[in-house]
Enzyme design. Structure first.
Site, mmCIF file in Angstrom:
data_model
loop_
_atom_site.group_PDB
_atom_site.id
_atom_site.type_symbol
_atom_site.label_atom_id
_atom_site.label_comp_id
_atom_site.label_asym_id
_atom_site.label_seq_id
_atom_site.Cartn_x
_atom_site.Cartn_y
_atom_site.Cartn_z
ATOM 1 N N HIS A 11 0.327 -0.922 0.232
ATOM 2 C CA HIS A 11 0.205 -0.409 -0.149
ATOM 3 C C HIS A 11 0.960 1.746 -0.093
ATOM 4 O O HIS A 11 -0.281 2.063 -0.653
ATOM 5 C CB HIS A 11 -0.938 -0.138 1.266
ATOM 6 C CG HIS A 11 -0.248 0.024 2.131
ATOM 7 N ND1 HIS A 11 -0.505 -1.555 3.054
ATOM 8 C CD2 HIS A 11 0.328 0.765 3.122
ATOM 9 C CE1 HIS A 11 0.229 -1.526 3.749
ATOM 10 N NE2 HIS A 11 0.723 -0.321 4.286
ATOM 11 N N CYS B 241 -1.481 -2.820 -25.416
ATOM 12 C CA CYS B 241 -2.377 -1.719 -23.682
ATOM 13 C C CYS B 241 -0.801 -2.527 -22.330
ATOM 14 O O CYS B 241 -1.415 -2.331 -21.638
ATOM 15 C CB CYS B 241 -3.620 -2.491 -23.002
ATOM 16 S SG CYS B 241 -4.095 -3.767 -22.712
ATOM 17 N N GLU C 11 -2.996 -11.972 -26.262
ATOM 18 C CA GLU C 11 -2.622 -12.199 -25.184
ATOM 19 C C GLU C 11 -1.974 -13.468 -24.708
ATOM 20 O O GLU C 11 -0.543 -14.270 -24.346
ATOM 21 C CB GLU C 11 -2.619 -11.380 -23.449
ATOM 22 C CG GLU C 11 -3.687 -11.835 -23.183
ATOM 23 C CD GLU C 11 -4.638 -11.522 -21.705
ATOM 24 O OE1 GLU C 11 -4.079 -11.052 -20.914
ATOM 25 O OE2 GLU C 11 -5.956 -11.393 -22.220
ATOM 26 N N ASP D 184 0.865 -10.479 -20.575
ATOM 27 C CA ASP D 184 1.489 -11.902 -20.668
ATOM 28 C C ASP D 184 1.860 -12.494 -21.511
ATOM 29 O O ASP D 184 2.278 -13.429 -21.659
ATOM 30 C CB ASP D 184 -0.499 -11.805 -20.384
ATOM 31 C CG ASP D 184 -1.073 -12.033 -19.160
ATOM 32 O OD1 ASP D 184 0.040 -12.386 -18.364
ATOM 33 O OD2 ASP D 184 -2.511 -11.989 -18.538
#
Length: 582
Positions: free
Chosen positions: A204, A517, A446, A470
């Site tokens: 985080h 992307c 992918e 991927d």
């Protein structure tokens, strides 16, 4: 004496300032046996402390300033969920009732048991959630000890001034770890950068630092022990290095580098409204990848001409098994569509599995998650939930420019099954008399099989999107999350480039838009090569858009095209790339 500490670079940039050491929330725990008559009172004392922490976090959420990073609210939700966790609560009660441990001892004993379970998890993201559990326990311990508030409660509200100087002294925060609540408190302290001993790229602290655009290094081991209060510290967020007590010469060098970086960033901001057109008048679409509806704000600020990838799986994760229904999804997608102010939004159907698991209880962990039941395979195995998402997307398509993207397709049979589910979702909306629109349909390329079958795939779809992360992983048989083989992950591998080039070329031949992307899209070192291969649509994190646009404005595709073809055909593309473009 000058020395350096190495960690993980998670938020780029350079910060220089005086060190502020966050007071460690770890404390000595008294180990007392209680009498049987005290058991009820001890459990009640523990419950009061937990409820006080819940109330504090809820108050922080309610009072969160408008400019607070949106990720903070979600991270506070994770801590609130952990506070209500039955395994934690029941385990602590067990130690109090059965072993007669005092509340503090029982709490830390159960923490150790659950922490070992986290350590055995294969998924990096889940392993790092152990830190969230530790922070929750530490906040309860502080209440049990009567020490209220956050670990950084003593941090200055404004940086102090140095003697003899009128300007504020910049501060950098050094801590073992920071909870989301602490980060929210520290945001008002105007820290220039963060350093933590623990954490990874998905911790985080890293997430919030990136959202705040603040240099940060995590996983710096014993930084909080080696750095002293008020030391001068340089945080090199590009290299993942912390330099302590730098020499005047080194300080001057980094101050110069920081000024240069700030000037470069300011120059990039001027490009926000500049059309993305090459020198030979080729238009290029620069789109944004987002994970939450509110991320559209950053996309619009960066000058994105649309959302090229809305990763909807983040709406499903970290919810304790309670997944969003059709209406909740519809509202989330509608918020994104409205946030883009009439620009197109590409919504990808849920892509869970591998490094993005749902909460425990949905499906057992696969022996090889990246090759298991994930993405479209998972959606087709859960048709009721899949159709709920499809109905939500269809409904929002009636409110704006929406595209629907399906991940990890590898077979024509999968395509037909997917389209059948879409048609059934439309029939269900018709039966309910609910209005909807029909989005453009796209396929993620992918899986190498999809790249090799792209000619047969394209007639089913309006556009394609190449997920290079991927595609590289599957093409080279490399788990990109495995540090033992991560060095073999190579976007310039000849096989990878040839697959990417062939998909772009086939899209052009059939008149269908092709977008990249994955991380390659936001890598300025790859921009000209992709342009030369024929790519005219890039989708990336909003923070990368302006730097990529600058490369596009300088490019001449008439010159790049023959060079890119030569690179893609080479047995050693990296060597040709190193020589530079013509």
């Amino acid at each position: 004496m000058t020395f350096s500490i190495h960690g993980l670079a998670v938020s780029r940039g350079i910060a220089i300032g005086r060190a502020v050491l966050a007071v460690s929330s770890r404390m000595e725990v008294v180990h007392d046996f209680i009498a049987p008559a005290q058991i009820a009172d001890e459990i009640a004392r523990l419950r009061r402390a937990r409820d006080a922490v819940v109330a504090e976090l809820q108050r922080l959420q309610a009072d969160m300033p408008r400019d607070a990073p949106p990720e903070l609210s979600g991270l506070l939700d994770v801590h609130l969920m952990l506070l209500q966790d039955e395994m934690l609560e029941n385990g602590v009660k067990h130690w109090i009732e059965e072993r007669h441990y005092n509340a503090e001892w029982a709490l830390t004993t159960q923490l150790e048991i659950i922490s070992r379970q986290f350590d055995e998890m294969e998924d990096e993201y889940l392993r790092e959630r152990k830190a969230d559990l530790q922070q929750v326990v530490e906040r309860i311990l502080r209440y049990l000890r009567g020490q209220l508030g956050n670990v950084g409660a003593g941090a200055p509200a404004q940086p102090p001034t140095e003697q003899g100087r009128s300007e504020r002294v910049p501060l950098v925060l050094v801590a073992h770890d920071l909870s989301p609540a602490d980060m929210l408190q520290f945001k008002h302290s105007v820290f220039a950068g963060f350093v933590t001993d623990v954490g990874g790229t998905t911790s985080h602290t890293a997430i919030v630092a990136r959202s705040m655009d603040i240099p940060a290094v995590v996983g710096a081991r014993s930084a909080s022990q080696l750095v002293r209060q008020d030391d001068w510290v340089i945080i090199d967020g590009d290299a993942g290095v912390i330099i302590v007590d730098p020499s005047p010469l080194l300080l001057d060098e980094y101050r110069f580098r920081r000024r240069e970086a700030l000037l470069a960033r300011e120059r990039l901001v001027r490009l926000r409204h500049t059309p993305s057109v090459t020198r030979d008048a080729q238009q290029v679409a620069l789109l944004a990848n987002i994970e939450q509806p509110q991320d559209t704000q950053a996309a619009v600020r960066a000058g994105a001409v649309g959302v090229g990838l809305f990763r909807t799986e983040f709406l499903f994760m970290g919810r304790g098994g309670r997944l969003p229904d059709e209406e909740e999804q519809f509202q989330a997608y509608l918020q994104a569509v409205q946030g883009m102010q009439g620009l197109p939004v590409t919504i990808r159907s849920i892509d869970v599995g591998a490094d993005k698991p749902l909460d425990k209880g949905w499906r057992e962990h696969s022996l090889n998650p990246a090759l298991g039941l994930r993405a479209i395979r998972w959606s087709l195995s859960e048709p009721a939930m899949f159709r709920a998402q499809l109905r939500a997307v269809l409904r929002v398509a009636g409110h704006g420019k929406v595209k629907l993207l399906f991940p990890m397709l590898g077979h024509e049979a999968q395509i037909r099954q997917t389209l059948a589910q879409l048609n059934q979702a439309r029939a269900e909306l018709d039966a309910r008399g609910i209005a909807y629109g029909m989005p453009e349909l796209g396929a993620m390329i992918e899986v190498p099989a999809a790249a090799l079958m792209v000619r047969e795939f394209l007639p089913y779809f309006d556009f394609l999107s190449i997920g290079t992360n991927d595609l590289i992983q599957y093409c080279l048989a490399i788990d990109r999350a495995d540090e033992a083989v991560a060095h073999l992950y190579d976007p310039l591998h000849p096989a990878v480039l040839r697959l990417v080039a062939s998909v772009i070329a086939e899209g052009q031949r059939q008149g269908k838009e092709v977008t990249v992307c994955g991380e390659m899209a936001g890598d300025v070192g790859m921009t000209r090569l992709l342009l030369g291969l024929g790519l005219r649509s890039f989708s990336m994190h909003p923070s990368q858009i302006l730097a990529v646009k600058q490369e596009i404005l300088r490019a001449d595709i008439r010159v790049l095209a023959p060079w890119a073809a030569q690179v893609a055909a080479s047995s050693d593309p990296a060597a040709l790339m190193a020589l530079g473009e013509p």
